[in-house]
Design a protein around this motif. Sequence first.
Motif, PDB file in Angstrom:
ATOM      1  N   HIS A 241       3.868   7.279  -1.625  1.00  5.15           N
ATOM      2  CA  HIS A 241       3.419   5.901  -1.867  1.00  5.15           C
ATOM      3  C   HIS A 241       3.595   5.536  -3.335  1.00  5.15           C
ATOM      4  CE1 HIS A 241      -1.023   7.126  -2.865  1.00  5.15           C
ATOM      5  NE2 HIS A 241      -0.219   8.130  -3.083  1.00  5.15           N
TER       6      HIS A 241
ATOM      7  N   ASP B 296       3.488  -1.861  -5.800  1.00  7.33           N
ATOM      8  CA  ASP B 296       4.527  -2.885  -5.739  1.00  7.33           C
ATOM      9  C   ASP B 296       5.370  -2.942  -7.010  1.00  7.33           C
ATOM     10  OD1 ASP B 296       5.041  -4.226  -3.447  1.00  7.33           O
ATOM     11  OD2 ASP B 296       3.626  -5.843  -3.765  1.00  7.33           O
TER      12      ASP B 296
ATOM     13  N   PRO C 263      11.276   1.880  -8.642  1.00 11.31           N
ATOM     14  CA  PRO C 263      11.715   2.331  -7.314  1.00 11.31           C
ATOM     15  C   PRO C 263      11.964   3.836  -7.304  1.00 11.31           C
ATOM     16  CG  PRO C 263      13.522   1.262  -8.468  1.00 11.31           C
ATOM     17  CD  PRO C 263      12.298   1.052  -9.316  1.00 11.31           C
ATOM     18  N   TRP C 264      12.077   4.384  -6.109  1.00 13.06           N
ATOM     19  CA  TRP C 264      12.376   5.802  -5.985  1.00 13.06           C
ATOM     20  C   TRP C 264      13.773   6.089  -6.515  1.00 13.06           C
ATOM     21  CZ3 TRP C 264       7.972   7.917  -5.247  1.00 13.06           C
ATOM     22  CH2 TRP C 264       7.029   7.364  -4.391  1.00 13.06           C
TER      23      TRP C 264
ATOM     24  N   ALA D   5      15.018   6.589   0.828  1.00 11.67           N
ATOM     25  CA  ALA D   5      13.683   6.087   1.177  1.00 11.67           C
ATOM     26  C   ALA D   5      13.766   5.188   2.408  1.00 11.67           C
ATOM     27  CB  ALA D   5      13.085   5.323   0.007  1.00 11.67           C
ATOM     28  N   THR D   6      12.944   5.498   3.400  1.00 11.15           N
ATOM     29  CA  THR D   6      12.800   4.648   4.585  1.00 11.15           C
ATOM     30  C   THR D   6      11.436   3.985   4.520  1.00 11.15           C
ATOM     31  OG1 THR D   6      14.180   6.131   5.924  1.00 11.15           O
ATOM     32  CG2 THR D   6      12.718   4.605   7.109  1.00 11.15           C
ATOM     33  N   PRO D   7      11.372   2.639   4.421  1.00  8.88           N
ATOM     34  CA  PRO D   7      10.069   1.957   4.317  1.00  8.88           C
ATOM     35  C   PRO D   7       9.252   2.110   5.595  1.00  8.88           C
ATOM     36  CG  PRO D   7      11.889   0.515   3.646  1.00  8.88           C
ATOM     37  CD  PRO D   7      12.504   1.696   4.322  1.00  8.88           C
TER      38      PRO D   7
ATOM     39  N   ARG E  75       4.039  -1.865   3.769  1.00  7.95           N
ATOM     40  CA  ARG E  75       3.628  -2.489   2.501  1.00  7.95           C
ATOM     41  C   ARG E  75       2.162  -2.859   2.718  1.00  7.95           C
ATOM     42  NH1 ARG E  75       3.580  -7.845   0.249  1.00  7.95           N
ATOM     43  NH2 ARG E  75       3.674  -7.754  -2.041  1.00  7.95           N
TER      44      ARG E  75
ATOM     45  N   ARG F 299       0.566  -1.477  -1.889  1.00  5.72           N
ATOM     46  CA  ARG F 299       1.330  -0.263  -2.143  1.00  5.72           C
ATOM     47  C   ARG F 299       2.384  -0.102  -1.060  1.00  5.72           C
ATOM     48  NH1 ARG F 299      -2.335   5.079  -0.609  1.00  5.72           N
ATOM     49  NH2 ARG F 299      -2.756   4.562   1.565  1.00  5.72           N
ATOM     50  N   HIS F 300       3.502   0.480  -1.442  1.00  8.55           N
ATOM     51  CA  HIS F 300       4.558   0.822  -0.498  1.00  8.55           C
ATOM     52  C   HIS F 300       4.339   2.248  -0.005  1.00  8.55           C
ATOM     53  CE1 HIS F 300       7.251  -2.647  -1.263  1.00  8.55           C
ATOM     54  NE2 HIS F 300       6.694  -2.610  -2.465  1.00  8.55           N
TER      55      HIS F 300
ATOM     56  N   ASP G   2       6.500   4.978   1.992  1.00  7.79           N
ATOM     57  CA  ASP G   2       7.877   5.240   2.386  1.00  7.79           C
ATOM     58  C   ASP G   2       8.032   6.702   2.793  1.00  7.79           C
ATOM     59  OD1 ASP G   2       8.676   2.608   1.477  1.00  7.79           O
ATOM     60  OD2 ASP G   2       8.582   3.395  -0.565  1.00  7.79           O
TER      61      ASP G   2
END
Length: 317
Positions: free
Chosen positions: A146, A149, A153-154, A160-162, A165, A266-267, A269
């Motif tokens: 995680h 926002d 980015p990774w 990365a597969t989402p 959110r 938060r994302h 992924d």
Amino acid sequence: MDERQLRVLRELGELGSVTAVAEALRVTPSAISQQLRLLQRSIPVPLTERAGRRLVLTPAGQALADAAIGVETALARARHTIDAYVDEPDGTVSLAAFHSGAAAFFPLLLRRLGGPGSPRLTLHDEDVAQADFPPLTRGYDLVIAHRLDHAPPWPRTATATPLLREPLDIALPVGDPLAARPALTAHDVAGRPWITVHDGFPLLATVEAVAAAAGRRVDIVHRVNEIAVVAEVVAAGGGVALMPRWTSRPHPGVVLRPLDGIESHRHIDVLHRPERTARRAVRTVLGELVEAARTIRSQGAGRADPPAGSGSTTEPA
């Protein structure tokens, strides 16, 4: 020496000329001659000799050509083994996740993949700072990670597969006067005691954003990473906290309220190295994680809504 060179030597012994070998392997005669020269460099005795206009194998060359049959057989078996491993539907898949992600996703996966022929899961918890998630892909097939926002980015080293959110809400003890409001602002909560994560972990930056929006320093009293423990401390009156709306388990002593005026998501992924998804079992688990994310979002809808009659509600993001 390599497999191609041994193959050329074997074919030369059977077909008797460079031209015939080139035709059989669908390459040029010069390419065959080059492979023979490269092979000869690694062998201390001659492998070929001239017999008139033909190039034939010496006794040493014939011995190596015979051995090449065993090499090609072993390689064919190895390829078959790898093909079976890659296409194995019930192969073992290692999966790591941060604590609240593990609590939300692991039970769903175990139920969905419990039947015969499903991948065999090995589950691991890894509570690390954001920068330390990508390196975990060296040791695990899939890593649930995680980030906030506005975080970087990774890196490209990991695919990365989402999954989600997810909104981050303010957690309050039941009965707190602020719980009657449909949403809260930074000014509402900045003056309260806070429970938050350790330095370097996601969520902390949003607490810092609350302080900046309110124009004052927040009083961080407790540092706890485990969301279930945070809920217990909030319920006991230890302070307010940020809690994820969908992946944290409901607590009878805690209410969640949306935070207005601050980007608080938060994302979540799944990270993996690209070659890992060559395996059918890994692709299966990845697909099930995406489906589990839909279930988690659906089950968590409405958790941050205020009580009926307390005013307008804020829809989940």
